[in-house]
Design an enzyme around this catalytic site. Structure first.
Site, PDB file in Angstrom:
ATOM      1  N   GLU A  22      10.980   4.455   5.976  1.00 41.39           N
ATOM      2  CA  GLU A  22      11.180   5.866   5.606  1.00 41.39           C
ATOM      3  C   GLU A  22       9.876   6.498   5.120  1.00 41.39           C
ATOM      4  OE1 GLU A  22      14.441   5.977   2.801  1.00 41.39           O
ATOM      5  OE2 GLU A  22      15.760   4.949   4.201  1.00 41.39           O
ATOM      6  N   ASN A  64      17.508  -1.112   1.060  1.00 42.96           N
ATOM      7  CA  ASN A  64      17.079   0.103   1.760  1.00 42.96           C
ATOM      8  C   ASN A  64      15.773  -0.079   2.534  1.00 42.96           C
ATOM      9  OD1 ASN A  64      19.257   1.486   0.625  1.00 42.96           O
ATOM     10  ND2 ASN A  64      18.081   1.998  -1.208  1.00 42.96           N
ATOM     11  N   GLN A 117     -17.649  21.473   3.902  1.00 47.76           N
ATOM     12  CA  GLN A 117     -17.463  20.415   2.912  1.00 47.76           C
ATOM     13  C   GLN A 117     -15.976  20.050   2.786  1.00 47.76           C
ATOM     14  OE1 GLN A 117     -20.016  20.205  -0.661  1.00 47.76           O
ATOM     15  NE2 GLN A 117     -18.166  20.714  -1.800  1.00 47.76           N
ATOM     16  N   LYS A 155     -13.638  16.771   4.245  1.00 46.82           N
ATOM     17  CA  LYS A 155     -13.571  15.387   3.760  1.00 46.82           C
ATOM     18  C   LYS A 155     -12.263  14.954   3.116  1.00 46.82           C
ATOM     19  CE  LYS A 155     -18.505  15.336   3.317  1.00 46.82           C
ATOM     20  NZ  LYS A 155     -18.588  16.773   3.719  1.00 46.82           N
ATOM     21  N   LYS A 189      22.888  -2.448  -2.280  1.00 47.52           N
ATOM     22  CA  LYS A 189      21.956  -1.777  -1.372  1.00 47.52           C
ATOM     23  C   LYS A 189      20.698  -2.558  -1.052  1.00 47.52           C
ATOM     24  CE  LYS A 189      22.094   2.640  -0.968  1.00 47.52           C
ATOM     25  NZ  LYS A 189      22.158   3.444   0.220  1.00 47.52           N
ATOM     26  N   ASN A 197     -27.867  19.116   5.911  1.00 51.49           N
ATOM     27  CA  ASN A 197     -26.921  19.492   6.971  1.00 51.49           C
ATOM     28  C   ASN A 197     -26.838  18.442   8.084  1.00 51.49           C
ATOM     29  OD1 ASN A 197     -26.678  21.733   5.428  1.00 51.49           O
ATOM     30  ND2 ASN A 197     -27.650  23.152   6.872  1.00 51.49           N
ATOM     31  N   HIS A 244      20.380  11.404  24.028  1.00 53.60           N
ATOM     32  CA  HIS A 244      21.122  12.228  23.060  1.00 53.60           C
ATOM     33  C   HIS A 244      21.744  11.376  21.951  1.00 53.60           C
ATOM     34  CE1 HIS A 244      20.998  15.384  26.218  1.00 53.60           C
ATOM     35  NE2 HIS A 244      21.264  14.359  27.014  1.00 53.60           N
TER      36      HIS A 244
HETATM   37  N1  ARG Z   1     -21.792  18.380   0.324  1.00 55.34           N
HETATM   38  C1  ARG Z   1     -22.140  19.048   1.519  1.00 55.34           C
HETATM   39  C2  ARG Z   1     -21.041  18.852   2.562  1.00 55.34           C
HETATM   40  O1  ARG Z   1     -20.246  18.014   2.386  1.00 55.34           O
HETATM   41  C3  ARG Z   1     -23.426  18.493   2.030  1.00 55.34           C
HETATM   42  C4  ARG Z   1     -24.216  19.460   2.843  1.00 55.34           C
HETATM   43  C5  ARG Z   1     -24.770  20.488   1.971  1.00 55.34           C
HETATM   44  N2  ARG Z   1     -25.604  21.395   2.686  1.00 55.34           N
HETATM   45  C6  ARG Z   1     -25.894  22.596   2.222  1.00 55.34           C
HETATM   46  N3  ARG Z   1     -26.645  23.344   2.932  1.00 55.34           N
HETATM   47  N4  ARG Z   1     -25.412  23.037   1.090  1.00 55.34           N
HETATM   48  O2  ARG Z   1     -20.970  19.557   3.517  1.00 55.34           O
END
Ligand code: ARG
Length: 463
Positions: A290, A285, A322, A325, A283, A110, A156
């Protein structure tokens, strides 16, 4: 399946569950940060006497070899590992044996993942700041070249008053300047190290958290272990800054697309940044502009997703996190990629100065100045406004701009008009008389440019 936590379980994980739960597919991009965090952790464990010098050196050697081998491709990060943390630890144990099993002393995944994400975000903030710096420098170069390039200003999307290209670009400079400031603020606020917070309640080992913080370039250690493992505010702030940057880029793109259109013809985009049509041979473009405009949506999406993920989470770590990401990485790649491409595109745009000037001269952009002229002759502004309104109507009927009328025609509408009107409402006068701070007049613009130059000079040494 390489898992760090099999002991308590009497059954192995269902295959689909394993796959659903695993994050290796996307958190492998945190390898550099994960190893950097482990290096700092292990140095601190040795300095506080929790590990021996020999164990530390073995672990550091193992980490170096894992990093080198993954970089040169001899070691693959595969789906056989649950996450990047398991990948490093399993390989370390495989390479150096028992000492490797001590790496995780006084640490939880963690605080480990909280650290990795922070280090990664901090790196991307620095990258974004550099890209914004390139864009600001490009804008400033263009502004210096175009303090006398006249163009119409719009409200405008209707022609309003004349200004210069330098002034118009200056508005974008201000936007990106604020973006730069936001990134600096976020970086400063986030720069406390979560490592040593453990799973949520710290640890019983005598860790030196200030030492790891310092080794990793932080200003200090975080103050509350529960917050440390469950805080993703810095990511939300960064995504919000990216969303704002994209909004600015998108507005700029919209204008470039308009200016590049057959109707405006204010600019011509370089061939290298344009595309053709498979059916219409004529053309060319502005696809890149865009696409930047289009990709803004997915960066907004990442911000909304992150806010939504976090909104119902009780303290402290929950697996929901998680989900911080994939979309965030996509937003970072997208925004940084767009900034880079946009700057290249802007550098190669050709400005059609004559066409811009001609456009500024048509469309009554000097009507306000004509009213101000009458005010100077003693007519109250509201009456002057109405007289010029009638004058514009007359001009529309004649198909002429105000300064193409004869003095007789002008006097017919208002006897206060004199020969000096022509000079008073010329494009050059209209712009050069606008001298209030922030206006397009030459002197005001030079002052703004001097400020921007000083800012960019200093920014190189900020933080
Ligand atoms: N893969 C987990 C994340 O991205 C890592 C942390 C996992 N911790 C846990 N207590 N399962 O958050």
């Amino acid at each position: 399946m390489a898992q760090l936590w099999g002991g308590r379980f009497s059954k192995s994980t269902d295959e689909k569950v394993y796959e659903f739960n695993a994050s290796i597919r996307f958190d492998k991009r945190l390898l550099t940060q994960d190893i950097a965090g482990s290096r700092a952790h292990v140095k601190m464990l040795a300095a506080t006497g929790i590990l021996t010098e020999q164990e530390k050196n073995q672990i550091l050697g193992g980490l170096d070899s894992i990093e080198a081998d993954t970089n040169n491709g001899t070691l693959q990060i595969t789906d056989a590992y649950e996450d990047v943390h398991s990948f490093v630890e399993a390989n370390l144990i495989e390479r150096i044996g028992d000492a490797g099993k001590k790496l995780h002393t006084g640490r939880s995944r963690n605080d480990q993942v909280a650290l990795d994400m922070k280090l990664y975000t901090r790196d991307r903030i620095d990258e974004t700041k550099e890209l914004i710096g390139n864009l600001l420098n490009t804008l400033l170069d263009l502004m210096k070249q175009h303090t006398d390039t006249y163009m119409p200003g719009f409200t405008h999307l209707q022609k309003a008053q004349p200004l210069t290209l330098a002034h118009h670009l200056g508005a974008y400079f201000e936007m990106f300047l604020r973006d730069d400031g936001r990134l600096t603020d976020i970086r400063k606020r986030m720069n406390l190290c979560p490592l040593g917070s453990g799973a949520l309640a710290g640890t019983t080992y005598p860790l030196d958290r200030e030492m790891t913080a310092q080794l990793l370039g932080f200003d200090g250690a975080t103050r509350n272990s529960m917050d440390s493992v469950s805080d993703r505010d810095y990511l939300i702030e960064y995504l919000s800054a990216l969303a704002t940057i994209m909004m600015h880029l998108s507005r700029f793109c919209e204008e470039l697309i308009l200016w590049n259109s057959n109707e405006y013809q204010f600019i011509e985009m370089d061939d290298a940044y344009s595309t053709g049509s498979s059916i219409m041979p004529q053309k060319k473009n502005p696809d890149i502009a865009e696409l930047v405009r289009g990709k803004t949506g997915r960066v907004y999406g990442a911000l909304m997703s992150m806010l939504t993920t976090m909104k119902g989470l009780p303290l402290a770590y929950n697996k929901d996190m998680q989900e911080d990401k994939e979309m965030a990485f996509d937003a970072m790649d997208t925004a940084c990629g767009c900034l880079d491409l946009f700057t290249g595109m802007l550098k190669t745009v050709t400005f059609n100065k004559d066409r811009m000037k001609e456009s500024a001269m048509m469309g009554f952009t000097n009507a306000t100045d004509a009213a101000d002229y009458l005010v100077n002759k003693g007519i109250p502004f509201r009456d002057a406004h109405s007289i010029i309104g009638r004058l514009v109507l007359y001009c529309i009927g004649q198909g002429k701009p105000i300064d193409a009328l004869s003095i007789e025609e002008l006097k017919e509408i208002c006897p206060a008009f004199d020969e000096d009107l022509y000079d008073a409402i010329s494009l050059e006068t209209c712009v050069s008389k606008r001298l209030t701070k922030g206006a397009p007049g030459r002197k005001a613009m030079q002052e703004a440019i001097a400020y921007y130059e000083a800012y960019l000079g200093q920014d190189a040494i900020q933080y």
